[in-house]
Design an enzyme around this catalytic site. Structure first.
Site, PDB file in Angstrom:
ATOM      1  N   GLU A  20       0.236  -9.052  -1.246  1.00  0.00           N
ATOM      2  CA  GLU A  20      -0.461  -8.490  -0.079  1.00  0.00           C
ATOM      3  C   GLU A  20      -1.674  -7.671  -0.539  1.00  0.00           C
ATOM      4  O   GLU A  20      -1.894  -6.528  -0.125  1.00  0.00           O
ATOM      5  CB  GLU A  20       0.467  -7.647   0.813  1.00  0.00           C
ATOM      6  CG  GLU A  20      -0.070  -7.475   2.231  1.00  0.00           C
ATOM      7  CD  GLU A  20       0.820  -6.624   3.132  1.00  0.00           C
ATOM      8  OE1 GLU A  20       1.813  -7.162   3.663  1.00  0.00           O
ATOM      9  OE2 GLU A  20       0.537  -5.426   3.292  1.00  0.00           O
ATOM     10  N   HIS A  71      11.986   5.916  13.490  1.00  0.00           N
ATOM     11  CA  HIS A  71      11.886   6.048  12.027  1.00  0.00           C
ATOM     12  C   HIS A  71      12.572   7.347  11.585  1.00  0.00           C
ATOM     13  O   HIS A  71      12.526   8.343  12.309  1.00  0.00           O
ATOM     14  CB  HIS A  71      10.397   6.066  11.666  1.00  0.00           C
ATOM     15  CG  HIS A  71      10.110   5.894  10.204  1.00  0.00           C
ATOM     16  ND1 HIS A  71      10.395   6.851   9.269  1.00  0.00           N
ATOM     17  CD2 HIS A  71       9.546   4.874   9.524  1.00  0.00           C
ATOM     18  CE1 HIS A  71      10.014   6.434   8.073  1.00  0.00           C
ATOM     19  NE2 HIS A  71       9.497   5.218   8.196  1.00  0.00           N
ATOM     20  N   ASP A 106       0.788  -1.229   0.000  1.00  0.00           N
ATOM     21  CA  ASP A 106       0.000   0.000   0.000  1.00  0.00           C
ATOM     22  C   ASP A 106       0.821   1.280   0.000  1.00  0.00           C
ATOM     23  O   ASP A 106       0.335   2.345   0.373  1.00  0.00           O
ATOM     24  CB  ASP A 106      -0.910   0.000   1.231  1.00  0.00           C
ATOM     25  CG  ASP A 106      -0.123  -0.201   2.516  1.00  0.00           C
ATOM     26  OD1 ASP A 106       1.092   0.042   2.515  1.00  0.00           O
ATOM     27  OD2 ASP A 106      -0.730  -0.601   3.530  1.00  0.00           O
ATOM     28  N   HIS A 132       5.302   5.419  13.263  1.00  0.00           N
ATOM     29  CA  HIS A 132       5.715   6.267  12.140  1.00  0.00           C
ATOM     30  C   HIS A 132       4.569   6.723  11.246  1.00  0.00           C
ATOM     31  O   HIS A 132       4.783   7.440  10.271  1.00  0.00           O
ATOM     32  CB  HIS A 132       6.713   5.501  11.262  1.00  0.00           C
ATOM     33  CG  HIS A 132       6.079   4.366  10.508  1.00  0.00           C
ATOM     34  ND1 HIS A 132       5.409   4.550   9.322  1.00  0.00           N
ATOM     35  CD2 HIS A 132       5.979   3.058  10.788  1.00  0.00           C
ATOM     36  CE1 HIS A 132       4.936   3.377   8.912  1.00  0.00           C
ATOM     37  NE2 HIS A 132       5.262   2.470   9.776  1.00  0.00           N
ATOM     38  N   GLU A 189      -2.427   5.119   2.691  1.00  0.00           N
ATOM     39  CA  GLU A 189      -2.292   3.707   2.319  1.00  0.00           C
ATOM     40  C   GLU A 189      -3.608   3.054   1.895  1.00  0.00           C
ATOM     41  O   GLU A 189      -3.623   2.213   0.998  1.00  0.00           O
ATOM     42  CB  GLU A 189      -1.659   2.908   3.464  1.00  0.00           C
ATOM     43  CG  GLU A 189      -0.178   3.220   3.708  1.00  0.00           C
ATOM     44  CD  GLU A 189       0.050   4.435   4.603  1.00  0.00           C
ATOM     45  OE1 GLU A 189      -0.938   5.064   5.050  1.00  0.00           O
ATOM     46  OE2 GLU A 189       1.235   4.764   4.837  1.00  0.00           O
ATOM     47  N   ARG A 220       1.624   8.430   9.187  1.00  0.00           N
ATOM     48  CA  ARG A 220       1.316   9.846   8.906  1.00  0.00           C
ATOM     49  C   ARG A 220       0.171  10.374   9.763  1.00  0.00           C
ATOM     50  O   ARG A 220       0.198  11.499  10.222  1.00  0.00           O
ATOM     51  CB  ARG A 220       0.952   9.999   7.419  1.00  0.00           C
ATOM     52  CG  ARG A 220       2.130  10.316   6.538  1.00  0.00           C
ATOM     53  CD  ARG A 220       1.697  10.450   5.086  1.00  0.00           C
ATOM     54  NE  ARG A 220       2.685  11.170   4.294  1.00  0.00           N
ATOM     55  CZ  ARG A 220       3.873  10.691   3.942  1.00  0.00           C
ATOM     56  NH1 ARG A 220       4.244   9.481   4.333  1.00  0.00           N
ATOM     57  NH2 ARG A 220       4.698  11.411   3.213  1.00  0.00           N
TER      58      ARG A 220
END
Ligand code: UD1
Ligand code: UDP
Length: 370
Positions: free
Chosen positions: A121, A242, A99, A209, A135, A211
């Site tokens: 996936e 990250h 994604d 991490h 995503e 967004r």
């Protein structure tokens, strides 16, 4: 008979970890496949760590990463640069993963070139376009563009069917992340001594991490860590931070120098798997970690309000706790204090795969395109 030309494309750490076993599987059958790898390098350092662990030398490296890059630039660069890669490599199939924006844009680029695309996936959904952002829409988009859908679980198969993907193009394969994990854990002699953990304390592993957690949510997570280490002198927290500046800045501002909190660089996959195995509790907003930890028998508290990976939540080894400081503290404390609850959540389960997903995908491609 001519070989099947496969172009595998990935750009970030999790894609690399999950595509590496597939690349290795194609290499085993070099009589049947001409296997080529293109990295967009949407991530640079975190991608290179994985390439070196799995000894993958890309045929094409788009090297697009810029500090604090935005979604428009990643999309535009991958879309345009992939045109040339596809023209040069002339693949029979392009494979993308999951994604990320790399996957979405690479799939679109291949579609424009009328090259069939396989989605590894496929079929994960929250059905909320902003969680996770971007995503959820990246994977819906990739599923729409792709021809072959390699779904990890029954739930992801059902999601694809609901999205009107033709059933004959959906294959339940398991998730290649388990192939990567089993391979790495089996061949793993990682040394964690550089972190400086105290063997007499319980370790809580944290990663965050996403967004949608930038800003207040990530600060709330850090505040929960502060409270937890203050209230429990027998725990230590380790957080491989990250490299995204939106993560680095608040985390270092709030947690630098705090006793029993170890902020470290993103870890190579082998030591990270060892650390997962040696941790008492895992707190994360990562997709991959949610899939790996249950098979290692580690309780996972997910720092998100929703997940596209409901299987382990249903089994009870993963719990959604969100990003409210009080709620995080309460849930971690409960796991620290309540032995029965801990035992229930630390049962080892494997809803995401059996380590043979890559083998299945390679067999399907050989059959469909051979
Ligand atoms: C990306 C994916 C996300 C995935 C995550 C895995 C998108 C939009 N986001 O998010 O789905 O869960 O990777 O980690 O596809 N950086 C470095 N070095 C690195 C990697 C990142 O310095 O090796 C820094 C750079 O400043 C970069 C920034 O992090 O601009 C953000 O990277 P980006 O790939 O845009 O977003 P992620 O948050 O990593
Ligand atoms: N991981 C790693 N080193 C770290 C943190 C995570 O190798 O310091 C691995 C982890 O085991 C998993 C993958 O990276 O396989 C998950 O990547 P990330 O959390 O960045 O992305 P997501 O899965 O959320 O897309």
């Amino acid at each position: 008979m001519s070989k099947i030309r496969v172009l595998t494309v990935f750009g970030t750490r999790p894609e690399a970890i999950k595509m590496a076993p597939l690349v290795k599987e194609f290499e085993k059958f070099s009589d049947k496949f001409e296997s080529m790898v293109c990295v967009t390098a949407q991530h640079r350092q975190m991608l290179d760590q994985v390439l070196s662990l799995f000894e993958i030398k890309p045929d094409f490296d788009l090297n697009i990463m810029k500090p604090n890059q935005d979604l428009w630039t990643i999309t535009a660069e991958v879309l345009v640069l992939m045109k040339d890669v596809i023209e040069k490599s002339k693949p029979d199939i392009v494979l993308v993963h999951g994604d990320t924006t790399t996957s979405m844009a690479a799939a679109l680029s291949a579609f424009y070139a009328k090259v069939p695309v396989g989605h590894v996936e496929a079929g994960l959904r929250t059905f909320d376009k902003y969680y996770p952002f971007p995503e959820e829409i990246n994977r819906v988009f990739a599923d729409a563009v792709c021809t072959y859908h390699f779904a990890p679980t029954d739930t992801s198969v059902e999601n694809l069917v609901k999205s009107a993907i033709p059933k004959e193009h959906i294959y339940k394969t398991g998730n290649t992340v388990i192939d990567a994990l089993l391979h790495t854990v089996t061949n793993n002699k990682a040394d964690l001594s550089y972190i400086g953990l105290n063997p007499n304390l319980k370790t809580i592993l944290l990663t965050s991490h996403r967004r949608e957690n930038f800003g207040e949510p990530i600060k709330n997570i850090c505040k929960a860590v502060l409270e937890l280490v203050e209230n429990n002198k027998d725990i230590q927290v380790v957080y491989p931070v990250h490299l995204n500046p939106n993560v680095q800045k608040p985390v270092h501002e709030l947690l630098d120098g705090v006793e029993r909190v170890h902020l470290i660089e993103p870890m190579e996959y082998a030591p990270f798997s060892t650390l997962m195995k040696e941790s008492h509790i895992i707190m994360t907003d990562s997709g991959g970690v949610q899939e790996e930890a249950p098979s290692l028998g580690k309780p996972v508290l997910v720092l998100r309000s929703t997940t596209e990976r409901p299987e382990a939540v249903e089994y009870g080894t993963v719990k959604l706790v969100g990003t409210d400081t009080k709620k995080i503290v309460k849930e971690v404390q409960n796991l620290l204090d309540n032995k029965d609850e801990y035992k229930k959540m630390s049962e080892s389960i494997n809803p995401y795969g059996d380590g043979l997903a890559s083998q299945r995908i390679v067999e399907i491609i050989a059959k469909e395109l051979g």
